[in-house]
Write an enzyme that holds these catalytic residues in place. Structure first.
Site, PDB file in Angstrom:
ATOM      1  N   ALA A 140       0.676  -1.100   0.034  1.00  0.00           N
ATOM      2  CA  ALA A 140      -0.041   0.043   0.117  1.00  0.00           C
ATOM      3  C   ALA A 140       1.013   0.968  -0.105  1.00  0.00           C
ATOM      4  CB  ALA A 140      -0.936  -0.056   1.200  1.00  0.00           C
ATOM      5  N   THR A 151       0.836   3.672  -3.341  1.00  0.00           N
ATOM      6  CA  THR A 151       0.069   4.447  -4.246  1.00  0.00           C
ATOM      7  C   THR A 151      -1.067   5.158  -3.541  1.00  0.00           C
ATOM      8  OG1 THR A 151       0.917   3.269  -5.991  1.00  0.00           O
ATOM      9  CG2 THR A 151      -0.893   4.820  -6.578  1.00  0.00           C
ATOM     10  N   ILE A 162      -4.571  -0.651  -5.105  1.00  0.00           N
ATOM     11  CA  ILE A 162      -3.557  -1.446  -4.347  1.00  0.00           C
ATOM     12  C   ILE A 162      -3.983  -3.072  -4.764  1.00  0.00           C
ATOM     13  CG2 ILE A 162      -3.101  -2.410  -2.134  1.00  0.00           C
ATOM     14  CD1 ILE A 162      -2.457   0.621  -2.894  1.00  0.00           C
ATOM     15  N   ARG A 186      -4.856 -20.754 -41.064  1.00  0.00           N
ATOM     16  CA  ARG A 186      -5.810 -19.780 -41.640  1.00  0.00           C
ATOM     17  C   ARG A 186      -5.612 -19.518 -43.152  1.00  0.00           C
ATOM     18  NH1 ARG A 186     -10.847 -17.607 -41.891  1.00  0.00           N
ATOM     19  NH2 ARG A 186     -10.796 -15.232 -42.322  1.00  0.00           N
ATOM     20  N   GLN A 224       4.552 -12.799 -47.210  1.00  0.00           N
ATOM     21  CA  GLN A 224       5.768 -11.948 -46.697  1.00  0.00           C
ATOM     22  C   GLN A 224       5.104 -11.011 -45.586  1.00  0.00           C
ATOM     23  OE1 GLN A 224       8.089  -9.421 -49.137  1.00  0.00           O
ATOM     24  NE2 GLN A 224       9.494 -11.311 -48.903  1.00  0.00           N
ATOM     25  N   GLY A 252     -10.319 -10.432 -37.672  1.00  0.00           N
ATOM     26  CA  GLY A 252     -11.443 -10.268 -36.584  1.00  0.00           C
ATOM     27  C   GLY A 252     -11.493 -11.233 -35.609  1.00  0.00           C
ATOM     28  N   GLU A 284       4.911  -0.406 -11.681  1.00  0.00           N
ATOM     29  CA  GLU A 284       6.316  -0.414 -11.306  1.00  0.00           C
ATOM     30  C   GLU A 284       7.098   0.663 -12.226  1.00  0.00           C
ATOM     31  OE1 GLU A 284       7.881  -2.344  -9.329  1.00  0.00           O
ATOM     32  OE2 GLU A 284       6.205  -3.799  -8.808  1.00  0.00           O
TER      33      GLU A 284
END
Length: 386
Positions: free
Chosen positions: A123, A125, A156, A267, A278, A342, A365
């Protein structure tokens, strides 16, 4: 430098990979749907994690930890976070800051965390202080042998479910340095409550809470370390935290690339697998390059920490690893989603979830901008990396 992985660590990494595939990944759909796991499921995951030695990875043998060096922790963390963070974070971890526990504190806080019996939260922030952590406004005053805490903490992690909080508060406001003290505050202490639970963009199940302190009195023996030295304790874990954040980005990158390769091969468009084109090959090549570079930066920072390089040097290398790996993860997630088209935009795919999760890595961080400040400062003051 030698990044050769010892046989015993290689075997442990395979054990961790099997654990992730069997015990963590199968829970991802549930976590995404319900923003968490049932308490009994979390307990069972923690029990199994302890059984395979995943508790206290970086803690020394004498307190029941695995005693891994930083590079070893990076390799294990990379494997763990192939699973979504909301599941991977169920595995018990103990912050090295708790090694500052003394006397009875070790029995009440340190050892139970290493065993996986208690959960903690960090704790620091506050609503008005993010990157400027030294500017916190939460106060603690010594009254009749107790410290009385008043203030509010925000974002937190595990704040709603933790058994205790490591709370940072200003105790000596008139000092230029040594102003902040760290406290161990148990859940249920009068005056300590949980406020808003934040709904987040990603990392479902890894909840962020607001913590409230209203004349919350804790005994003097709950000071972690020395009064006024809390910020030093907090900063002591920054380099390790940033290296582990970089490591947490490696696992998703590897999984994304694997999914992207598999999808590109199966696919078919215009009569051919899209892997034949490519444009797709170049995206996959860039992804692989990002992952390889991120790994080397992260492994190198861990190696520097393990081999006793000066703290400022390790800090700078940790910042470089965190900066590059977190931004590389965003690039990889974006490319792989594009490869999926999609389908990648659908919530049931790992790539969609990883895409959302990736964004926070450039913020917590220490933001990317803070990492650049640290790197530039080392370059300008010490000529590093030139």
């Amino acid at each position: 430098m030698d990044f050769t992985i010892p046989d015993e660590l290689r075997a442990f990494r395979e054990t961790v990979r099997a654990f992730v595939d069997k015990e963590l990944i199968p829970h991802e759909d549930y976590v995404e749907e319900y923003d968490g796991l049932p308490e009994e499921v979390e307990r069972e995951i923690r029990r199994k994690a302890v059984a395979v030695g995943l508790n206290g990875l970086g803690m020394p043998d004498e307190v029941g930890g695995a005693g891994l060096d930083v590079l070893g922790q990076v390799l294990v963390t990379e494997e763990l976070f192939r699973a979504l963070g909301g599941v991977a974070e169920v595995v018990p971890a103990t912050p090295r800051i708790l090694l500052a526990c003394v006397g009875e504190q070790r029995e009440r806080y340190l050892l139970p965390c290493v065993r996986g019996d208690r959960q903690w939260c960090f704790a620091l922030t506050e609503p008005d202080t993010g990157s400027d952590a030294a500017g916190i406004k939460t106060r603690a005053e010594l009254c009749d042998g107790q410290w009385v805490i008043n203030g509010r903490k925000r974002f937190i992690s595990h704040g709603d479910s933790a058994d205790f909080a490591i709370v940072f508060a200003v105790t000596h406001p008139d000092r230029e340095r040594d102003r902040i003290t760290a406290f161990l505050v148990d859940k249920g202490t009068p005056g300590f409550g949980v406020g808003q639970l934040h709904k987040t963009m990603g990392h479902r199940g890894y909840r962020q809470a607001e913590l409230l302190f209203d004349d919350c009195a804790v005994p003097a023996e709950n000071v972690l370390g020395e009064p006024g030295r809390g910020f030093d304790i907090a900063q002591g874990g920054l380099s390790a935290g940033r290296i582990m954040t970089a490591a947490r980005c490696l696992g998703p990158m590897g999984r994304l690339i694997g999914d992207g390769v598999d999808w590109a091969k199966q696919r078919v468009q215009f009569g051919r697998p899209i892997a034949d084109y490519q444009a797709i090959q170049f995206m996959l090549a860039d992804c692989a390059t990002d992952l390889h570079a991120a790994r080397l930066l992260t492994y190198h920072a861990a190696w520097a920490a393990d081999h006793g390089e000066p703290p400022k040097v390790v800090n700078a290398k940790a910042s470089m690893a965190k900066l590059f790996a977190s931004e590389a993860l965003g690039r990889v997630a974006d490319r792989v989603l594009q490869i999926f088209g999609g389908t990648g935009y659908m919530n049931e795919t790992y790539v969609e979830r990883a895409y959302r999760n990736a964004r926070i890595e450039r913020i917590w961080e220490g933001t990317s901008e803070i990492q650049r400040v640290i790197i530039a400062s080392n370059l300008l003051k010490r000529g590093m990396f030139s």
